[in-house]
Structure formats: C-alpha cells, structure tokens
Design an enzyme around this catalytic site. Structure first.
Site, PDB file in Angstrom:
ATOM      1  CE  LYS A   4     -45.220 -12.276  23.574  1.00  0.00           C
ATOM      2  NZ  LYS A   4     -44.793 -12.014  24.934  1.00  0.00           N
ATOM      3  CG  HIS A  54     -40.077 -14.703  22.533  1.00  0.00           C
ATOM      4  ND1 HIS A  54     -40.578 -14.974  23.784  1.00  0.00           N
ATOM      5  CD2 HIS A  54     -40.436 -13.429  22.247  1.00  0.00           C
ATOM      6  CE1 HIS A  54     -41.228 -13.902  24.233  1.00  0.00           C
ATOM      7  NE2 HIS A  54     -41.155 -12.954  23.319  1.00  0.00           N
ATOM      8  CD  GLU A 102     -38.669  -9.448  23.142  1.00  0.00           C
ATOM      9  OE1 GLU A 102     -39.560  -8.647  22.848  1.00  0.00           O
ATOM     10  OE2 GLU A 102     -38.857 -10.661  23.229  1.00  0.00           O
TER      11      GLU A 102
HETATM   12  P1  PGA Z   1     -44.708  -7.587  25.662  1.00  0.00           P
HETATM   13  O1  PGA Z   1     -43.984  -8.801  24.920  1.00  0.00           O
HETATM   14  O2  PGA Z   1     -44.690  -6.413  24.713  1.00  0.00           O
HETATM   15  O3  PGA Z   1     -46.091  -8.085  25.926  1.00  0.00           O
HETATM   16  O4  PGA Z   1     -43.939  -7.308  26.907  1.00  0.00           O
HETATM   17  C1  PGA Z   1     -42.847  -8.576  24.147  1.00  0.00           C
HETATM   18  C2  PGA Z   1     -42.377  -9.864  23.555  1.00  0.00           C
HETATM   19  O5  PGA Z   1     -42.491 -10.898  24.227  1.00  0.00           O
HETATM   20  O6  PGA Z   1     -41.896  -9.904  22.414  1.00  0.00           O
END
Ligand code: PGA
Length: 257
Positions: A23, A105, A174
C-alpha cells in the site's frame, strides 16, 4: 527485465501465490532495507510463488534479479497512454518488469470511486500489456450480515466477464470487514466464499483465488490448509519481512481444486 522475465518461481496451476501489498507505506531507504531482508529470509520453495507490490517509485528497486519474487503493481490506468497527468499505464509497468497488477482493491473502490466500468477497462489494459491481474472482490460487513455476499460478488466479477481472454487470472477474495481490522475470515468462511467465487468466475485455463484480510503468521497455516485457497494477498503483515517470510513458509503447496 520484461513482463516475460518470470524468474525461477514461475506460475503454474499447482503453485500457490503469496502477494505482499505494501500500500502507501515505506520510504525508499525502508523499501530497500525490506528488500534486502526478504532476500535473506524468504523460504526457497518452488511450490509457492511470491510477489511484492511496492509503491510505484520503488518498483525498480524491488525487482529481484534472482527471481525469488515477482514484481506486482498496486494499480494501473484505465487508459493506454497520453495526456493523463499522474497516471501510470499497464505497458509502463510491464516495461518495468511487473508480472502482476492489483486491480479493484476495496481501498481503490472506496476512496477513488473505482467501479465496474473503470475496472473492466483497467483489466483490458492490463491484459493488453501482458500483465496478470490480481482482481480484488469482497463484501462489507453490512452486506455479509444482510445476506448479500453472493449478490455483491456476482456484480463485482462481471468486470471479468467482459474480457474472456484465456490468460492467467488471479482473483483475491478480500472481505472488506477483514482488511486491516485484525479480524480475518475464518477458514470455513474463506473456503466457502472462495468456492462460490470459483463457480461465479467459471472455468479458466489458469485461475488462482487468493484470500486477503488480516492474514498473519498466526492464521496463515489454518487458512492454507484449505485447498480452495490458492494463496494470500497480505497487507499489514507484509510490511515486516520476517512475518511475511513466515507466511510464505506456512503457505505450502496447494491441494486439488
Ligand atoms: P491486511 O490488508 O492484510 O492489512 O488486512 C490486506 C489487503 O488490503 O490486501
């Protein structure tokens, strides 16, 4: 390295895939330190493919000449080229050595208004450039509690149907309520929803469906025990090279799907 340069952990139907999604984190010195730590720690196993998605400015720094991990981008433009200030095209990413690009995403959907039509265009641009899309889908907590999970997923995968080209595809399930919250989906929830997603997406020559949402070294093994889960998209825990390497070690080979 071109998009064709795949490294020795090439994709295959049976290889699992673990993707680090950094990110908007790390400065360049931090990114380089993380790269060096990963190079020393990643388990050497041919049955798990690893990809790292750093912010755009660090793509070149994160390319691994030894092919221990593939390079992924976190986004690409829906346009091919031209007067689109601030945008980064799929062809640029391929020319920088990316094999994968994360699309759709939930943070892009929520904060940048990315919806189906734009995502379908991004998917097409990614495919045109030879990139493998990592297409993210998932329901909010309200949608899950309202019994709407399947309806939401069905709508989200429509963008995939607009481009039925037979090329490798990665879908990441997700659930929004699990992203960055420390509350991962249970192995049962992930397996059941991913099974349904596989049906919705339909048969493809190469389809891997990852789970993402608060994956840590503490829950990776339990999730990875489910054969329907082809690997993980890891956010927060991927910022720590030791923890991410441990997730890769725990992931193991996939069973039949
Ligand atoms: P996280 O994020 O592992 O911090 O929950 C996953 C993602 O957003 O791909």
């Amino acid at each position: 390295m071109t998009a064709a340069g795949r490294g020795r952990r090439g994709p295959g139907r049976e290889s699992r895939l673990v993707v680090a999604n950094w990110k908007m984190n790390k400065t360049r010195p931090e990114a380089i330190a993380c790269r060096d730590a990963l190079a020393g720690r990643l388990p050497d196993r041919a049955d798990v493919e690893v990809a790292v998605a750093p912010p755009f400015p660090f793509l070149d720094d994160l390319a691994d000449p030894e092919g221990r991990w593939a390079l992924a981008a976190q986004n690409c433009s829906s346009e091919s080229a031209g007067a689109f200030t601030g945008e980064v095209s799929a062809a640029m990413l391929a020319s920088c050595g990316c094999r994968y690009v994360i699309l759709g995403h939930s943070e892009r959907r929520k904060y940048f208004g990315e919806a189906e039509a734009m995502l379908a265009a991004k998917l097409a641009r990614a495919r045109d450039a030879g990139l493998v899309p990592i297409f993210c889908v998932g329901e909010t907590l309200a949608e899950r509690e309202g019994g709407l999970t399947e309806e939401v997923l069905r709508r989200q995968v429509e963008a995939l149907e607009r481009d039925p080209r037979e090329a490798p595809l990665v879908v990441a399930y997700e659930p929004v309520w699990a992203i960055g919250t420390g509350r991962n989906a249970t192995a049962e929830q992930a397996e059941e929803t991913i099974g349904r997603l596989r049906e919705l997406v339909g048969a493809r020559a190469s389809l891997r469906v990852l789970y993402g949402g608060s994956v840590t070294p503490g829950n990776a093994a339990e999730l990875a025990a489910r054969p329907a889960i082809s690997g993980f998209l890891v956010g927060g825990a991927s910022l720590d090279p030791a923890g991410f390497s441990e997730i890769c070690r725990l992931t193991g080979p996939t069973g039949p799907v």
